[in-house]
Motif scaffolding. Structure first.
Motif, PDB file in Angstrom:
ATOM      1  N   ALA A  33      -9.130  -5.670   6.144  1.00  0.00           N
ATOM      2  CA  ALA A  33      -8.556  -4.535   6.029  1.00  0.00           C
ATOM      3  C   ALA A  33      -9.059  -3.756   6.997  1.00  0.00           C
ATOM      4  N   MET A  34      -8.094  -2.638   7.509  1.00  0.00           N
ATOM      5  CA  MET A  34      -8.406  -1.568   8.369  1.00  0.00           C
ATOM      6  C   MET A  34      -7.766  -0.185   7.971  1.00  0.00           C
ATOM      7  N   GLY A  35      -8.168   0.823   8.013  1.00  0.00           N
ATOM      8  CA  GLY A  35      -7.629   2.053   7.530  1.00  0.00           C
ATOM      9  C   GLY A  35      -8.147   3.302   8.399  1.00  0.00           C
ATOM     10  N   THR A  52      -3.650  -3.829   4.829  1.00  0.00           N
ATOM     11  CA  THR A  52      -4.667  -4.763   4.467  1.00  0.00           C
ATOM     12  C   THR A  52      -4.486  -6.231   5.229  1.00  0.00           C
ATOM     13  N   SER A  53      -4.807  -7.256   4.843  1.00  0.00           N
ATOM     14  CA  SER A  53      -4.722  -8.595   5.716  1.00  0.00           C
ATOM     15  C   SER A  53      -3.477  -9.169   5.379  1.00  0.00           C
ATOM     16  N   ASP A  54      -2.540  -8.817   4.451  1.00  0.00           N
ATOM     17  CA  ASP A  54      -1.520  -9.339   4.178  1.00  0.00           C
ATOM     18  C   ASP A  54      -0.214  -8.645   5.124  1.00  0.00           C
ATOM     19  N   GLY A  55      -0.610  -7.510   5.567  1.00  0.00           N
ATOM     20  CA  GLY A  55       0.169  -6.453   6.341  1.00  0.00           C
ATOM     21  C   GLY A  55       0.905  -5.392   5.418  1.00  0.00           C
ATOM     22  N   ARG A  56       0.318  -5.441   4.040  1.00  0.00           N
ATOM     23  CA  ARG A  56       0.736  -4.078   3.307  1.00  0.00           C
ATOM     24  C   ARG A  56      -0.161  -2.814   3.590  1.00  0.00           C
ATOM     25  N   THR A  57       0.640  -1.717   3.377  1.00  0.00           N
ATOM     26  CA  THR A  57       0.176  -0.525   3.935  1.00  0.00           C
ATOM     27  C   THR A  57       0.106   0.477   2.675  1.00  0.00           C
ATOM     28  N   ASN A  58      -0.837   1.424   2.521  1.00  0.00           N
ATOM     29  CA  ASN A  58      -1.081   2.378   1.384  1.00  0.00           C
ATOM     30  C   ASN A  58      -1.323   3.543   2.077  1.00  0.00           C
TER      31      ASN A  58
END
Length: 121
Positions: A33-35, A52-58
């Motif tokens: 993950a990167m943020g 996250t690693s699956d491409g989801r964003t928060n």
């Protein structure tokens, strides 16, 4: 050995835009993950956006409709496009990564040194 470095901060007028970039380097095996986080003087560091690693964003509710996080897996970079900036967005912005490296058995958290964003007329 992993290093994160931010760039793109600066002074912008209210309503303006900035694009922050973060590059990860070192003996990287996998980035989970990167943020982006930000910190006001004398306050806790708070979440801005995470990919996250699956491409989801928060996103934090305060930036959800104005900021966009994007990640380039091939380059090990993450960007934060900031639009409609407000004086309340003034803070030091930090890049964060959960990264597995050659040095350690398990992933660890890494932080960049931060970049100043100032929104003022």
């Amino acid at each position: 050995q992993v290093q994160l470095v931010e760039s793109g901060g600066g002074l912008v007028q209210p309503g303006g835009s900035l694009r922050l970039s973060c590059a990860a380097s070192g003996s990287i095996i996998k980035i989970y993950a990167m943020g982006w986080y930000r910190q006001y003087p004398g306050k806790q560091r708070e979440l801005v956006a995470v990919n996250t690693s699956d491409g989801r964003t928060n996103y934090s509710d305060s930036v959800k409709d104005r900021f966009t996080i994007s990640r380039d897996n091939a380059k090990n970079t993450v960007d934060l496009q900031m639009n409609s900036l407000e004086p309340e967005d003034t803070a030091v912005y930090y890049c964060n990564g959960r990264i597995l490296s050659r040095t350690f058995l398990l992933p660890r958290e890494y932080w960049g040194p931060g970049t100043q964003v100032t929104v003022s007329s």
